[in-house]
Structures are given as structure tokens and as C-alpha cells.
Design a protein around this motif. Sequence first.
Motif, PDB file in Angstrom:
ATOM      1  N   TRP A 179       0.129  -1.423   0.236  1.00 43.83           N
ATOM      2  CA  TRP A 179       0.168   0.169  -0.365  1.00 43.83           C
ATOM      3  C   TRP A 179       1.336   1.242  -0.191  1.00 43.83           C
ATOM      4  CZ3 TRP A 179      -0.242   4.066   3.928  1.00 43.83           C
ATOM      5  CH2 TRP A 179      -1.363   5.003   3.292  1.00 43.83           C
ATOM      6  N   ILE A 180       1.639   1.815   0.809  1.00 44.72           N
ATOM      7  CA  ILE A 180       2.350   2.611   1.288  1.00 44.72           C
ATOM      8  C   ILE A 180       3.868   3.255   0.008  1.00 44.72           C
ATOM      9  CG2 ILE A 180       4.327   1.494   2.670  1.00 44.72           C
ATOM     10  CD1 ILE A 180       3.997   4.015   4.372  1.00 44.72           C
ATOM     11  N   ILE A 183       2.585   4.973  -2.930  1.00 44.15           N
ATOM     12  CA  ILE A 183       2.538   6.300  -2.104  1.00 44.15           C
ATOM     13  C   ILE A 183       4.020   7.336  -1.585  1.00 44.15           C
ATOM     14  CG2 ILE A 183       2.063   7.234  -0.225  1.00 44.15           C
ATOM     15  CD1 ILE A 183      -0.076   5.680   0.672  1.00 44.15           C
ATOM     16  N   GLN A 186       4.805   8.378  -5.717  1.00 48.26           N
ATOM     17  CA  GLN A 186       4.558   9.400  -5.397  1.00 48.26           C
ATOM     18  C   GLN A 186       4.995  10.872  -4.968  1.00 48.26           C
ATOM     19  OE1 GLN A 186       0.191   9.029  -4.779  1.00 48.26           O
ATOM     20  NE2 GLN A 186      -0.120   7.239  -6.107  1.00 48.26           N
ATOM     21  N   MET A 187       5.128  10.644  -3.747  1.00 46.29           N
ATOM     22  CA  MET A 187       5.671  11.585  -2.903  1.00 46.29           C
ATOM     23  C   MET A 187       7.158  12.181  -4.165  1.00 46.29           C
ATOM     24  SD  MET A 187       4.792  10.883   1.300  1.00 46.29           S
ATOM     25  CE  MET A 187       3.449  10.374   1.011  1.00 46.29           C
ATOM     26  N   ARG A 207      -0.578  13.316   4.523  1.00 44.59           N
ATOM     27  CA  ARG A 207      -0.794  12.424   3.216  1.00 44.59           C
ATOM     28  C   ARG A 207      -1.272  11.215   3.131  1.00 44.59           C
ATOM     29  NH1 ARG A 207       1.557  13.197  -2.212  1.00 44.59           N
ATOM     30  NH2 ARG A 207       0.834  11.832  -3.269  1.00 44.59           N
ATOM     31  N   LEU A 208      -0.539  10.325   4.127  1.00 43.99           N
ATOM     32  CA  LEU A 208      -1.261   8.763   4.861  1.00 43.99           C
ATOM     33  C   LEU A 208      -2.726   8.398   5.366  1.00 43.99           C
ATOM     34  CD1 LEU A 208       1.827   6.949   6.150  1.00 43.99           C
ATOM     35  CD2 LEU A 208       1.553   7.726   3.929  1.00 43.99           C
ATOM     36  N   LYS A 210      -4.968  10.609   4.619  1.00 48.50           N
ATOM     37  CA  LYS A 210      -5.788  10.897   3.401  1.00 48.50           C
ATOM     38  C   LYS A 210      -6.124   9.817   2.680  1.00 48.50           C
ATOM     39  CE  LYS A 210      -5.894  14.247  -0.885  1.00 48.50           C
ATOM     40  NZ  LYS A 210      -4.942  14.693  -1.473  1.00 48.50           N
ATOM     41  N   GLU A 211      -4.231   9.810   1.931  1.00 48.66           N
ATOM     42  CA  GLU A 211      -4.448   8.304   1.830  1.00 48.66           C
ATOM     43  C   GLU A 211      -5.573   6.665   1.890  1.00 48.66           C
ATOM     44  OE1 GLU A 211      -3.231   8.313  -2.085  1.00 48.66           O
ATOM     45  OE2 GLU A 211      -2.876  10.212  -2.144  1.00 48.66           O
TER      46      GLU A 211
END
Length: 346
Positions: A179-180, A183, A186-187, A207-208, A210-211
Motif C-alpha cells: 500500500w505505502i 505513495i 508519488q511523493m 498525506r497518509l 488522506k490516502e
Amino acid sequence: MESVHSTVFKESETLEGKCQKIQGYDFNKGVNYSQLLKSMVSIGFQASNLGDAIEVVNEMVFFFNGLVGDFQMKLWWKVVVKKREIRSLESTKCKIFLGFTSNLISFGVRDTVSYLVQHRMVEVVVTTAGGIEEDLIKCLAHTYKGDFNLDGAHLRSKGLNRIGNLLVPNDNYCKFEDWIIPIFDQMLEEQKTEVKTTLDPSKVIARLGKEINDESSYLYWVYKNGILVFCPGMIDGSLGDMLYFHSFRNLGLVIDIVQDIRAMNGEAVHANHRKTGMIILGGGLPKHQICNANMMRNGADYAVFINTAQEFDGSDSGAQPDEAVHCDATIAFPLLVAETFAQKCI
């Protein structure tokens, strides 16, 4: 003999009107959980410490937003009589810092924390890396009840991890990685294309939240409500492992801890005329960071610590204010919230 008798039974100084009488709850009056919690203050030992903590937190909650209403007015008059002073609501508004160690998010206290941030009852949260990752992992897979005495080698052979009397399958961490990592990708891409080239840990945490987009997550609610979460030890635990693994497949993600210490201390320093209150579950890093930030303003106005640490080794974890409760926070904290914050939503 008369001399010995007078020595043993030395005339007592009167305590009447000076000290609270010790008295427990009378169950002949029926079962009233609110009154039972109120009676803690006069029971003695750790029950009295919990009762004192409830009173202190109620004062924080009352002044948090200048609350009004029957419950708050009763508390206001109690405060006036107790303190022998009258203060304007504006001059006593309180910014509440909540700190906790990761094990409490592994346990069901996570739901109590989620309740507090969902209803915007605290303004600043400080935790460890485990306090971040465990919240996110629980959105992806379940944690189960086990036993403190389970054999570690046997559990390892079954792909199971033990946290106290909890069991966490290895698969949970694999799901977390799946999952992470995207992300983080993307960052990193955003860092390459935007002017600002670094990320503050608190912005990563937001951000986490939000995701994950899961209402059971306290991080989801802090993101949605704009509550700050600081994690000075972000590279510890599974979260640090994920950053480590990511660095091999896509090097370059930069997280700037300096900006967060400025922001963290600034939350206390720039409270201006407001008072600050600390509620800290456990010890270690969250406790030190919150206390240190409030030291920048010459100390917090209110403090409640709930932990089982001792003072004898000189660690900050065991250092106590007057309103400390030596108790397992999984027991004491839900009871404290029931008689303080939760009353605001009734």
C-alpha cells in the motif's frame, strides 16, 4: 508506661476541613458509572490519582474552546471556588497536546484516540513511528488477541508477531508495504517537479491519512480536521523499514525533520495568551517531545501523565507531575475520556 502510651498515641493534628475524607462508591445507590468515576478521587491510591486526572482534564476541556452549558458552568464555578480567582474565558483557552506510544494504537485505545481527533478535541498529537504505521495497518488487516506467554520461536515459525497479548500476522506488514510504496513513489515524483524539494514528516503523515481514506483511522480524521501529528522518530519501526526498502528501488525521497521541530515547538511558543495542556500516555519520545516543546514557553499549565514507568532510573518516562496516574493506559485512558471529553458530546 504512661510515657510510652503518650508517645505511641501522640495527640493528632486535626485533618477535618483540610483533607478529603476517604470514601468509596456506595453500590446501594445503584450502578451509575459516571458517579462511580467521580468517586475515584476519594477512594485513595491510584483511584484518587485517576480522579485528580479527571478533574484536571475536565478543566482543560472546559477551557479548550470556551465551552458553555450546564456541565461546563458547574465546572466553571468549581474552578472559581477551587482557585479562588476569576479568569476570563479568553485568557484561559487551552491548547491540548496528546501524546501516546505505539502500543496503544496496536491495542484498542486506537479507537479512543480516533474519537478525540474526529471530534476535534485535541489540537496537537505526538506519537512514535509505530503509532503511525499500526493505525494504517489496521485499516488493511486485523490484529488479534493472543497471550503474553506464547512462545516466540513457535510464533515465528507460523509467521506471527506478538505485541504483548496481541497477534499480528506477517501478511499485515506485506499488505502495508504494497500500500505505502506506491505513495512514496508519488511523493518522490512530486518532489522532483515542485519547487519545494523536501517534505516535513507531519506533511507525510497527513498525506497518509488522506490516502488511507478510512473512518476507523485516527490519521484519516487528523487529515480531515487539519490536526497536526508529529512523529520525530519516523524512521523507527515498520515505517522506517518501508522508507529503507523504497530507497533501494527509487532513491531520492527527502524528509526534513528540522521543519517539524520548528513547527512542534512553535505550537507551544505561539500559543500566545492561551494556556496549554498535556495528556501523555506512556513515556519515551512522545512524552519528551511534548514536554520539551512546552518548556519553550516555560511549561504547560496542565499536565496528566498515564504510565507504569518509575522515577528511580532518572528517565523522562518515569518523571511525574502531581497529576500522574500509575496505571495501564488501556484501562485508565478510556475511563478518563468517558468522564471528560465524551461528556461534551452527550
